[in-house]
Design a protein around this motif. Structure first.
Motif, mmCIF file in Angstrom:
data_model
loop_
_atom_site.group_PDB
_atom_site.id
_atom_site.type_symbol
_atom_site.label_atom_id
_atom_site.label_comp_id
_atom_site.label_asym_id
_atom_site.label_seq_id
_atom_site.Cartn_x
_atom_site.Cartn_y
_atom_site.Cartn_z
ATOM 1 N N GLU A 150 -5.418 1.117 -3.343
ATOM 2 C CA GLU A 150 -6.672 0.829 -2.647
ATOM 3 C C GLU A 150 -6.832 -0.646 -2.292
ATOM 4 O O GLU A 150 -7.194 -0.981 -1.160
ATOM 5 C CB GLU A 150 -7.874 1.296 -3.472
ATOM 6 N N ASP A 151 -6.570 -1.539 -3.229
ATOM 7 C CA ASP A 151 -6.761 -2.973 -2.956
ATOM 8 C C ASP A 151 -5.872 -3.473 -1.819
ATOM 9 O O ASP A 151 -6.372 -4.081 -0.876
ATOM 10 C CB ASP A 151 -6.546 -3.806 -4.219
ATOM 11 N N PRO A 152 -4.560 -3.218 -1.852
ATOM 12 C CA PRO A 152 -3.762 -3.697 -0.713
ATOM 13 C C PRO A 152 -4.133 -3.007 0.599
ATOM 14 O O PRO A 152 -4.040 -3.622 1.669
ATOM 15 C CB PRO A 152 -2.317 -3.417 -1.117
ATOM 16 N N GLN A 167 -4.107 1.870 -7.422
ATOM 17 C CA GLN A 167 -3.454 0.591 -7.152
ATOM 18 C C GLN A 167 -3.237 0.388 -5.656
ATOM 19 O O GLN A 167 -3.109 -0.739 -5.191
ATOM 20 C CB GLN A 167 -2.107 0.491 -7.875
ATOM 21 N N THR A 223 0.837 -1.198 0.000
ATOM 22 C CA THR A 223 0.000 0.000 0.000
ATOM 23 C C THR A 223 0.872 1.249 0.000
ATOM 24 O O THR A 223 0.662 2.165 -0.805
ATOM 25 C CB THR A 223 -0.908 0.021 1.256
ATOM 26 N N ARG A 259 -7.173 -2.149 1.498
ATOM 27 C CA ARG A 259 -8.364 -2.862 1.970
ATOM 28 C C ARG A 259 -8.000 -4.249 2.505
ATOM 29 O O ARG A 259 -8.522 -4.699 3.524
ATOM 30 C CB ARG A 259 -9.403 -2.991 0.858
ATOM 31 N N ARG A 260 -7.076 -4.934 1.820
ATOM 32 C CA ARG A 260 -6.643 -6.253 2.286
ATOM 33 C C ARG A 260 -5.935 -6.148 3.632
ATOM 34 O O ARG A 260 -6.150 -6.975 4.522
ATOM 35 C CB ARG A 260 -5.741 -6.922 1.252
#
Length: 160
Positions: A67-69, A65, A54, A71-72
């Motif tokens: 955002e996904d990590p 790009q 992130t 959220r994870r």
């Protein structure tokens, strides 16, 4: 006539419950010791790796790009790092910062509020992190036009 059938059913249900509790206790006893500490260390390491992904995307300006990590990392912290509130607060803060850059100010403000609430509950408090959360929350509120709330957060952050 139903009453005689109920007694064997209750006896059977109690027996199943005892077996289940015994199995659960045996499982918990086998999970104790160094393996629990190793799993905790592995969880922190895995969260840190996701978080670094992130941060890398964020520092490069690749907010979509990031955002996904982010959220994870938050989901991982919520599930595996419940005993590490500082890391959970950081996950909320990081996702909220990404959402702010993506101009989702309402979601960013909510994330910063959650990070702030967790950071305020940590004893002893990290005043620098609380001030960071207040400042970030103030900016998210300001971008939404919530000027009174933004001013309150700015002033409170200045007092920390």
């Amino acid at each position: 006539m139903m009453r005689p059938l109920l007694i064997p059913f209750l006896w059977c249900a109690r027996r199943v419950a005892r077996v289940f509790v015994s199995a659960a206790l045996a499982l918990l006893m086998t999970l104790g010791g160094p393996s629990v500490a190793q799993n905790a260390d592995a969880n922190v390491q895995r969260w840190s790796e996701i978080n670094q992904e992130t941060i890398r995307h964020f520092s490069e300006g690749n907010f979509a790009q990031a955002e996904d990590p982010a959220r994870r990392a938050l989901r991982f912290a919520q599930f595996f790092l419940t005993d590490r509130p500082s890391d959970l607060a950081s996950s909320h803060f990081n996702l909220a910062s990404v959402l702010y850059e993506l101009q989702d100010y309402a979601a960013a403000a909510e994330g910063h509020r959650q990070a702030l609430a967790i950071r305020r509950d940590i004893d002893p408090p990290n005043l620098g992190e609380i001030a960071d959360s207040l400042s970030a929350l103030a900016w998210a509120d300001y971008r939404q036009g919530a000027f009174r709330s933004a001013a309150q957060s700015f002033l409170e952050g200045a007092d920390v």
